[in-house]
Design a protein around this motif. Structure first.
Motif, PDB file in Angstrom:
ATOM      1  N   SER A 178      -0.204 -58.872  -6.000  1.00 35.31           N
ATOM      2  CA  SER A 178       0.856 -59.186  -4.927  1.00 35.31           C
ATOM      3  C   SER A 178       0.485 -59.772  -3.605  1.00 35.31           C
ATOM      4  CB  SER A 178       1.883 -57.995  -4.972  1.00 35.31           C
ATOM      5  OG  SER A 178       2.468 -57.545  -6.081  1.00 35.31           O
ATOM      6  N   LYS A 179      -0.375 -58.956  -3.222  1.00 36.03           N
ATOM      7  CA  LYS A 179      -0.964 -59.293  -1.773  1.00 36.03           C
ATOM      8  C   LYS A 179      -1.788 -60.562  -1.938  1.00 36.03           C
ATOM      9  CE  LYS A 179      -3.641 -57.074   1.958  1.00 36.03           C
ATOM     10  NZ  LYS A 179      -4.313 -58.468   2.274  1.00 36.03           N
TER      11      LYS A 179
ATOM     12  N   VAL B  43       1.322 -63.278  -1.456  1.00 39.42           N
ATOM     13  CA  VAL B  43       1.620 -63.419  -0.294  1.00 39.42           C
ATOM     14  C   VAL B  43       0.730 -64.009   0.667  1.00 39.42           C
ATOM     15  CG1 VAL B  43       2.818 -61.862   1.646  1.00 39.42           C
ATOM     16  CG2 VAL B  43       3.292 -61.355  -0.905  1.00 39.42           C
ATOM     17  N   ASP B  44      -0.617 -63.403   0.695  1.00 43.31           N
ATOM     18  CA  ASP B  44      -1.552 -63.990   1.803  1.00 43.31           C
ATOM     19  C   ASP B  44      -1.651 -65.452   1.496  1.00 43.31           C
ATOM     20  OD1 ASP B  44      -1.888 -61.444   2.685  1.00 43.31           O
ATOM     21  OD2 ASP B  44      -3.963 -61.038   1.768  1.00 43.31           O
ATOM     22  N   LYS B  45      -1.708 -65.910   0.309  1.00 46.93           N
ATOM     23  CA  LYS B  45      -2.145 -67.410   0.171  1.00 46.93           C
ATOM     24  C   LYS B  45      -0.755 -68.172   0.796  1.00 46.93           C
ATOM     25  CE  LYS B  45      -1.620 -70.919  -3.430  1.00 46.93           C
ATOM     26  NZ  LYS B  45      -1.572 -71.199  -5.134  1.00 46.93           N
ATOM     27  N   GLN B  46       0.515 -67.792   0.586  1.00 48.29           N
ATOM     28  CA  GLN B  46       1.653 -68.427   1.026  1.00 48.29           C
ATOM     29  C   GLN B  46       1.870 -68.290   2.609  1.00 48.29           C
ATOM     30  OE1 GLN B  46       3.017 -71.008  -0.526  1.00 48.29           O
ATOM     31  NE2 GLN B  46       2.357 -70.581  -2.564  1.00 48.29           N
ATOM     32  N   PHE B  47       1.509 -67.116   2.992  1.00 48.92           N
ATOM     33  CA  PHE B  47       1.889 -66.889   4.298  1.00 48.92           C
ATOM     34  C   PHE B  47       0.607 -67.460   5.029  1.00 48.92           C
ATOM     35  CE2 PHE B  47       1.808 -64.122   8.281  1.00 48.92           C
ATOM     36  CZ  PHE B  47       2.816 -64.497   8.610  1.00 48.92           C
ATOM     37  N   LEU B  48      -0.466 -67.893   4.786  1.00 46.33           N
ATOM     38  CA  LEU B  48      -1.443 -68.440   5.487  1.00 46.33           C
ATOM     39  C   LEU B  48      -1.171 -69.767   5.737  1.00 46.33           C
ATOM     40  CD1 LEU B  48      -4.664 -66.973   4.021  1.00 46.33           C
ATOM     41  CD2 LEU B  48      -3.886 -66.863   6.600  1.00 46.33           C
TER      42      LEU B  48
ATOM     43  N   GLN C 100       8.700 -69.525  -2.858  1.00 52.01           N
ATOM     44  CA  GLN C 100       7.380 -70.094  -2.960  1.00 52.01           C
ATOM     45  C   GLN C 100       6.609 -69.191  -3.743  1.00 52.01           C
ATOM     46  OE1 GLN C 100       6.503 -71.233   0.954  1.00 52.01           O
ATOM     47  NE2 GLN C 100       7.140 -73.273   0.946  1.00 52.01           N
ATOM     48  N   ILE C 101       6.733 -67.896  -3.317  1.00 52.45           N
ATOM     49  CA  ILE C 101       5.538 -67.068  -4.233  1.00 52.45           C
ATOM     50  C   ILE C 101       6.215 -66.736  -5.528  1.00 52.45           C
ATOM     51  CG2 ILE C 101       4.997 -64.625  -4.301  1.00 52.45           C
ATOM     52  CD1 ILE C 101       5.280 -64.687  -1.221  1.00 52.45           C
TER      53      ILE C 101
ATOM     54  N   VAL D  32       6.197 -57.484  -3.364  1.00 50.89           N
ATOM     55  CA  VAL D  32       6.447 -58.766  -2.586  1.00 50.89           C
ATOM     56  C   VAL D  32       7.165 -58.815  -1.590  1.00 50.89           C
ATOM     57  CG1 VAL D  32       6.535 -61.357  -3.036  1.00 50.89           C
ATOM     58  CG2 VAL D  32       5.097 -60.225  -4.732  1.00 50.89           C
ATOM     59  N   PHE D  33       8.079 -58.281  -1.883  1.00 52.71           N
ATOM     60  CA  PHE D  33       9.197 -58.438  -0.890  1.00 52.71           C
ATOM     61  C   PHE D  33       8.767 -57.747   0.412  1.00 52.71           C
ATOM     62  CE2 PHE D  33      13.545 -57.816   1.162  1.00 52.71           C
ATOM     63  CZ  PHE D  33      13.688 -58.979   1.485  1.00 52.71           C
ATOM     64  N   GLU D  34       8.270 -56.428   0.074  1.00 52.21           N
ATOM     65  CA  GLU D  34       7.940 -55.733   1.290  1.00 52.21           C
ATOM     66  C   GLU D  34       6.848 -56.373   2.107  1.00 52.21           C
ATOM     67  OE1 GLU D  34       6.750 -51.868  -0.344  1.00 52.21           O
ATOM     68  OE2 GLU D  34       8.559 -51.555  -1.251  1.00 52.21           O
ATOM     69  N   LEU D  35       5.803 -56.947   1.330  1.00 53.88           N
ATOM     70  CA  LEU D  35       4.826 -57.607   1.912  1.00 53.88           C
ATOM     71  C   LEU D  35       5.505 -58.635   2.854  1.00 53.88           C
ATOM     72  CD1 LEU D  35       2.230 -57.372  -0.884  1.00 53.88           C
ATOM     73  CD2 LEU D  35       2.176 -56.306   1.308  1.00 53.88           C
ATOM     74  N   ILE D  36       6.274 -59.291   2.359  1.00 53.14           N
ATOM     75  CA  ILE D  36       7.055 -60.602   2.990  1.00 53.14           C
ATOM     76  C   ILE D  36       7.406 -60.227   4.448  1.00 53.14           C
ATOM     77  CG2 ILE D  36       8.807 -62.411   3.247  1.00 53.14           C
ATOM     78  CD1 ILE D  36       8.358 -62.394   0.189  1.00 53.14           C
TER      79      ILE D  36
END
Length: 249
Positions: A35-36, A39-44, A69-70, A118-122
């Motif tokens: 999950s991380k 999230v990291d890929k799309q957030f970057l 997107q994720i 995933v939602f928590e990480l977002i």
């Protein structure tokens, strides 16, 4: 009895090790990022063009955008992982209903856990991008809370000015599991993108002093969301709760 004992230990009748890790779902898991990592890929990618000011003004949009997107990214990799997991079976023509059944049961269970994580990480990444101080996954009143702002140490000294926040992509009845029974803080906040919270559920949450944070789009398009006293947008939460309380941190 001897056969059963050897089988449970992972041995066949000839006392040879059975390759239990070759099950389709084990193969699938190895191919799918965590999950991380998703999230990291799309957030970057998002951070390359995003400014804190833009995010703060349009927080709802970016929460939903990242989520979508994720999810799209996951569906692509999921298809590849499925084909790889069953490649041997497809080539040999030996397709087993039992294998499919076990695979999709495991997939369903893992997706529920993954989507929540995933939602928590977002939410965590977006709040940190705005430089809000935050403690994650801490226990308050014997219940684990996703986010404590600014920190657990501050909560112990000044609970009234601490913000307790949990993130659930969908709420259903699970919100009761994350709300501390004897919360000393003013309110408890629950971030979500759920479109299916009923009017009765919102009223029950209000009794527990739970404020629901949702996207502007969802609030504007659902009448009882607009009317609920305990439903606020992400933008409202940032401006009138976090920024207000931040003065005391």
């Amino acid at each position: 009895m001897i056969k059963d004992r050897y089988f449970k230990k992972g041995y066949n009748q000839n006392n040879k090790s059975i390759k239990l890790n070759n099950l389709p779902f084990d193969i699938f898991k190895k191919m799918v990022p965590s999950s991380k990592e998703f999230v990291d890929k799309q957030f970057l990618l998002l951070k390359e063009e995003l400014t804190p000011k833009e995010l703060k003004l349009n927080f709802s949009h970016y929460v939903q955008l990242l989520h979508d997107q994720i999810y799209a990214d996951f569906l692509k990799i999921q298809k590849t992982g499925f084909n790889k997991a069953f490649s041997d079976d497809l080539e040999s023509g030996e397709l087993s209903f039992e294998k499919f059944d076990k695979f999709f049961l495991s997939l369903s269970q893992s997706r529920k856990v993954r989507s929540g994580g995933v939602f928590e990480l977002i939410i965590e990444n977006l709040l940190k991008f705005l430089e809000y101080p935050i403690d994650t996954q801490k226990k308050i009143d014997n219940k684990r809370v996703d986010f404590v702002l600014p920190s657990v140490d501050f909560y112990k000294k000044n609970p009234l000015n601490t913000v307790l926040l949990s993130a659930k992509r969908t709420t259903r009845e699970r919100w009761k599991q994350v709300v501390p029974e004897v919360s000393q803080s003013n309110q408890f906040y629950l971030a979500t993108i759920d479109k299916k919270i009923t009017s009765d559920q919102l009223k029950e949450m209000e009794k527990y002093r739970v404020f629901v944070i949702n996207t502007l789009q969802n609030i504007d398009s659902i009448s009882h969301y607009k009317e609920a006293a305990n439903m606020v947008s992400f933008e409202h939460f940032l401006d009138f709760t976090l920024d207000h309380q931040k003065r005391t941190w």
